[in-house]
Design a protein around this motif. Structure first.
Motif, PDB file in Angstrom:
ATOM      1  N   MET A   1       0.853  -1.177   0.000  1.00 24.99           N
ATOM      2  CA  MET A   1       0.000   0.000   0.000  1.00 24.99           C
ATOM      3  C   MET A   1       0.894   1.234   0.000  1.00 24.99           C
ATOM      4  O   MET A   1       1.814   1.345   0.799  1.00 24.99           O
ATOM      5  CB  MET A   1      -0.888  -0.026   1.249  1.00 24.99           C
ATOM      6  N   LYS A   2       0.597   2.172  -0.872  1.00 25.52           N
ATOM      7  CA  LYS A   2       1.345   3.416  -0.906  1.00 25.52           C
ATOM      8  C   LYS A   2       0.718   4.396   0.090  1.00 25.52           C
ATOM      9  O   LYS A   2      -0.504   4.544   0.120  1.00 25.52           O
ATOM     10  CB  LYS A   2       1.329   4.009  -2.302  1.00 25.52           C
ATOM     11  N   ILE A   3       1.570   5.018   0.918  1.00 29.16           N
ATOM     12  CA  ILE A   3       1.104   6.045   1.843  1.00 29.16           C
ATOM     13  C   ILE A   3       1.958   7.289   1.673  1.00 29.16           C
ATOM     14  O   ILE A   3       3.055   7.236   1.117  1.00 29.16           O
ATOM     15  CB  ILE A   3       1.127   5.573   3.329  1.00 29.16           C
ATOM     16  N   ASP A   4       1.444   8.402   2.145  1.00 28.77           N
ATOM     17  CA  ASP A   4       2.215   9.632   2.183  1.00 28.77           C
ATOM     18  C   ASP A   4       1.731  10.445   3.372  1.00 28.77           C
ATOM     19  O   ASP A   4       0.656  10.202   3.915  1.00 28.77           O
ATOM     20  CB  ASP A   4       2.091  10.425   0.879  1.00 28.77           C
ATOM     21  N   GLY A   5       2.553  11.369   3.779  1.00 30.81           N
ATOM     22  CA  GLY A   5       2.171  12.179   4.924  1.00 30.81           C
ATOM     23  C   GLY A   5       3.270  13.143   5.289  1.00 30.81           C
ATOM     24  O   GLY A   5       4.137  13.455   4.479  1.00 30.81           O
ATOM     25  N   GLY A   6       3.235  13.584   6.526  1.00 33.16           N
ATOM     26  CA  GLY A   6       4.246  14.520   6.990  1.00 33.16           C
ATOM     27  C   GLY A   6       3.935  15.027   8.369  1.00 33.16           C
ATOM     28  O   GLY A   6       2.997  14.561   9.040  1.00 33.16           O
ATOM     29  N   CYS A   7       4.698  16.000   8.769  1.00 32.63           N
ATOM     30  CA  CYS A   7       4.537  16.575  10.101  1.00 32.63           C
ATOM     31  C   CYS A   7       3.320  17.511  10.144  1.00 32.63           C
ATOM     32  O   CYS A   7       2.737  17.845   9.108  1.00 32.63           O
ATOM     33  CB  CYS A   7       5.804  17.318  10.501  1.00 32.63           C
ATOM     34  N   HIS A   8       2.957  17.938  11.324  1.00 29.57           N
ATOM     35  CA  HIS A   8       1.780  18.774  11.540  1.00 29.57           C
ATOM     36  C   HIS A   8       1.875  20.109  10.810  1.00 29.57           C
ATOM     37  O   HIS A   8       0.893  20.582  10.232  1.00 29.57           O
ATOM     38  CB  HIS A   8       1.584  18.986  13.044  1.00 29.57           C
ATOM     39  N   CYS A   9       3.053  20.727  10.806  1.00 20.72           N
ATOM     40  CA  CYS A   9       3.191  22.057  10.195  1.00 20.72           C
ATOM     41  C   CYS A   9       3.473  22.012   8.697  1.00 20.72           C
ATOM     42  O   CYS A   9       3.440  23.036   8.026  1.00 20.72           O
ATOM     43  CB  CYS A   9       4.266  22.868  10.917  1.00 20.72           C
ATOM     44  N   GLY A  10       3.747  20.824   8.152  1.00 23.43           N
ATOM     45  CA  GLY A  10       3.983  20.683   6.721  1.00 23.43           C
ATOM     46  C   GLY A  10       5.419  20.885   6.273  1.00 23.43           C
ATOM     47  O   GLY A  10       5.713  20.792   5.086  1.00 23.43           O
ATOM     48  N   ALA A  11       6.344  21.118   7.205  1.00 22.86           N
ATOM     49  CA  ALA A  11       7.742  21.340   6.836  1.00 22.86           C
ATOM     50  C   ALA A  11       8.414  20.076   6.306  1.00 22.86           C
ATOM     51  O   ALA A  11       9.349  20.159   5.520  1.00 22.86           O
ATOM     52  CB  ALA A  11       8.526  21.883   8.038  1.00 22.86           C
ATOM     53  N   ILE A  12       7.944  18.910   6.733  1.00 22.51           N
ATOM     54  CA  ILE A  12       8.530  17.632   6.308  1.00 22.51           C
ATOM     55  C   ILE A  12       7.426  16.758   5.731  1.00 22.51           C
ATOM     56  O   ILE A  12       6.362  16.611   6.339  1.00 22.51           O
ATOM     57  CB  ILE A  12       9.208  16.910   7.484  1.00 22.51           C
TER      58      ILE A  12
ATOM     59  N   VAL B   1       2.001   6.259  12.452  1.00 22.45           N
ATOM     60  CA  VAL B   1       0.764   6.194  11.667  1.00 22.45           C
ATOM     61  C   VAL B   1       0.005   7.518  11.668  1.00 22.45           C
ATOM     62  O   VAL B   1      -0.587   7.900  10.664  1.00 22.45           O
ATOM     63  CB  VAL B   1      -0.113   5.022  12.157  1.00 22.45           C
ATOM     64  N   GLY B   2       0.018   8.235  12.769  1.00 18.50           N
ATOM     65  CA  GLY B   2      -0.702   9.506  12.840  1.00 18.50           C
ATOM     66  C   GLY B   2      -0.217  10.552  11.863  1.00 18.50           C
ATOM     67  O   GLY B   2      -0.930  11.513  11.572  1.00 18.50           O
ATOM     68  N   THR B   3       0.981  10.363  11.304  1.00 17.11           N
ATOM     69  CA  THR B   3       1.509  11.316  10.325  1.00 17.11           C
ATOM     70  C   THR B   3       1.107  10.985   8.893  1.00 17.11           C
ATOM     71  O   THR B   3       1.360  11.760   7.984  1.00 17.11           O
ATOM     72  CB  THR B   3       3.049  11.388  10.396  1.00 17.11           C
ATOM     73  N   SER B   4       0.463   9.828   8.692  1.00 15.35           N
ATOM     74  CA  SER B   4       0.077   9.384   7.355  1.00 15.35           C
ATOM     75  C   SER B   4      -1.314   9.901   6.986  1.00 15.35           C
ATOM     76  O   SER B   4      -2.235   9.847   7.799  1.00 15.35           O
ATOM     77  CB  SER B   4       0.076   7.852   7.301  1.00 15.35           C
ATOM     78  N   ARG B   5      -1.468  10.342   5.749  1.00 16.37           N
ATOM     79  CA  ARG B   5      -2.799  10.749   5.287  1.00 16.37           C
ATOM     80  C   ARG B   5      -3.749   9.555   5.192  1.00 16.37           C
ATOM     81  O   ARG B   5      -4.953   9.710   5.228  1.00 16.37           O
ATOM     82  CB  ARG B   5      -2.696  11.455   3.927  1.00 16.37           C
ATOM     83  N   GLN B   6      -3.216   8.348   5.119  1.00 16.75           N
ATOM     84  CA  GLN B   6      -4.020   7.135   5.004  1.00 16.75           C
ATOM     85  C   GLN B   6      -4.207   6.441   6.367  1.00 16.75           C
ATOM     86  O   GLN B   6      -4.518   5.262   6.437  1.00 16.75           O
ATOM     87  CB  GLN B   6      -3.361   6.161   4.015  1.00 16.75           C
ATOM     88  N   ARG B   7      -4.059   7.173   7.457  1.00 16.69           N
ATOM     89  CA  ARG B   7      -4.103   6.570   8.802  1.00 16.69           C
ATOM     90  C   ARG B   7      -5.389   5.795   9.080  1.00 16.69           C
ATOM     91  O   ARG B   7      -5.368   4.832   9.834  1.00 16.69           O
ATOM     92  CB  ARG B   7      -3.827   7.608   9.879  1.00 16.69           C
ATOM     93  N   GLN B   8      -6.501   6.171   8.464  1.00 21.30           N
ATOM     94  CA  GLN B   8      -7.763   5.436   8.675  1.00 21.30           C
ATOM     95  C   GLN B   8      -7.664   3.988   8.185  1.00 21.30           C
ATOM     96  O   GLN B   8      -8.370   3.111   8.675  1.00 21.30           O
ATOM     97  CB  GLN B   8      -8.929   6.127   7.952  1.00 21.30           C
ATOM     98  N   ASP B   9      -6.801   3.751   7.207  1.00 21.14           N
ATOM     99  CA  ASP B   9      -6.660   2.424   6.620  1.00 21.14           C
ATOM    100  C   ASP B   9      -5.576   1.580   7.294  1.00 21.14           C
ATOM    101  O   ASP B   9      -5.388   0.418   6.934  1.00 21.14           O
ATOM    102  CB  ASP B   9      -6.339   2.536   5.126  1.00 21.14           C
ATOM    103  N   LEU B  10      -4.861   2.159   8.239  1.00 23.34           N
ATOM    104  CA  LEU B  10      -3.768   1.452   8.913  1.00 23.34           C
ATOM    105  C   LEU B  10      -4.237   1.002  10.296  1.00 23.34           C
ATOM    106  O   LEU B  10      -3.902   1.588  11.317  1.00 23.34           O
ATOM    107  CB  LEU B  10      -2.533   2.364   8.985  1.00 23.34           C
TER     108      LEU B  10
ATOM    109  N   ASP C   1       3.038  -2.580   4.261  1.00 25.76           N
ATOM    110  CA  ASP C   1       2.055  -3.647   4.365  1.00 25.76           C
ATOM    111  C   ASP C   1       1.145  -3.282   5.536  1.00 25.76           C
ATOM    112  O   ASP C   1       1.570  -3.337   6.693  1.00 25.76           O
ATOM    113  CB  ASP C   1       2.755  -4.975   4.632  1.00 25.76           C
ATOM    114  N   PRO C   2      -0.109  -2.889   5.293  1.00 25.19           N
ATOM    115  CA  PRO C   2      -0.983  -2.451   6.382  1.00 25.19           C
ATOM    116  C   PRO C   2      -1.228  -3.533   7.433  1.00 25.19           C
ATOM    117  O   PRO C   2      -1.538  -3.215   8.581  1.00 25.19           O
ATOM    118  CB  PRO C   2      -2.275  -2.039   5.682  1.00 25.19           C
ATOM    119  N   GLU C   3      -1.056  -4.802   7.073  1.00 23.34           N
ATOM    120  CA  GLU C   3      -1.236  -5.893   8.032  1.00 23.34           C
ATOM    121  C   GLU C   3      -0.169  -5.890   9.121  1.00 23.34           C
ATOM    122  O   GLU C   3      -0.314  -6.566  10.138  1.00 23.34           O
ATOM    123  CB  GLU C   3      -1.245  -7.248   7.309  1.00 23.34           C
ATOM    124  N   LYS C   4       0.902  -5.143   8.915  1.00 23.63           N
ATOM    125  CA  LYS C   4       1.986  -5.075   9.899  1.00 23.63           C
ATOM    126  C   LYS C   4       1.865  -3.863  10.828  1.00 23.63           C
ATOM    127  O   LYS C   4       2.769  -3.580  11.615  1.00 23.63           O
ATOM    128  CB  LYS C   4       3.336  -5.083   9.190  1.00 23.63           C
TER     129      LYS C   4
END
Length: 134
Positions: A1-12, A98-107, A19-22
């Motif tokens: 599964m491809k995920i993306d995300g970053g820090c709260h302020c968007g700097a990173i 996981v909380g930094t991922s935009r796909q956190r609902q699926d993890l 593998d979401p099963e892990k």
């Protein structure tokens, strides 16, 4: 599964293949203290499947109970924890927060470790593998 995300302020920002099963919960006291809450939820990615796409995390080296050293990466501006990995030149496995991922609902966590350190007021998480230590 491809995920993306970053820090709260968007700097990173980052992207990864996981593998979401892990996805797992860690109840160790280090994770409790580093997150400021009851546990941490992570999903692993190998070094060739994790990439910072913008910014540069600040690094903190933590010596864990076993004596091993772990790199803790976070945003120096907002404090968001991004990942942990091993120290040194060997192959890397990134424990992505996981909380930094935009796909956190699926993890959805499937495993929990260091259960013996779980705070007594937490409900039991049903349907996942539980290990008392790591």
């Amino acid at each position: 599964m491809k995920i993306d995300g970053g820090c709260h302020c968007g700097a990173i920002t980052y992207e990864a293949e996981v593998d979401p099963e892990k996805t797992s919960i860690c109840h160790c006291t280090d994770c409790q203290q580093l997150t400021g809450t009851a546990f941490r939820v992570t999903v692993p990615a190998t070094g060739d499947h994790y990439r910072i796409t913008s910014g540069e995390p600040k690094i903190y080296i933590k010596t864990v109970a076993s004596g091993a050293k772990r790199t803790q990466a976070f945003c120096a501006d907002c404090g968001s924890h991004l990942y942990a990995t091993s120290v040194g030149d060997g192959p890397k496995a990134y424990g992505i927060r996981v909380g930094t991922s935009r796909q956190r609902q699926d993890l959805v966590p499937r495993h929990q470790k260091w259960h013996r350190s779980a705070l007594h007021w937490l409900p039991e998480f049903e349907g996942m593998t539980t290990v008392e230590e790591q």
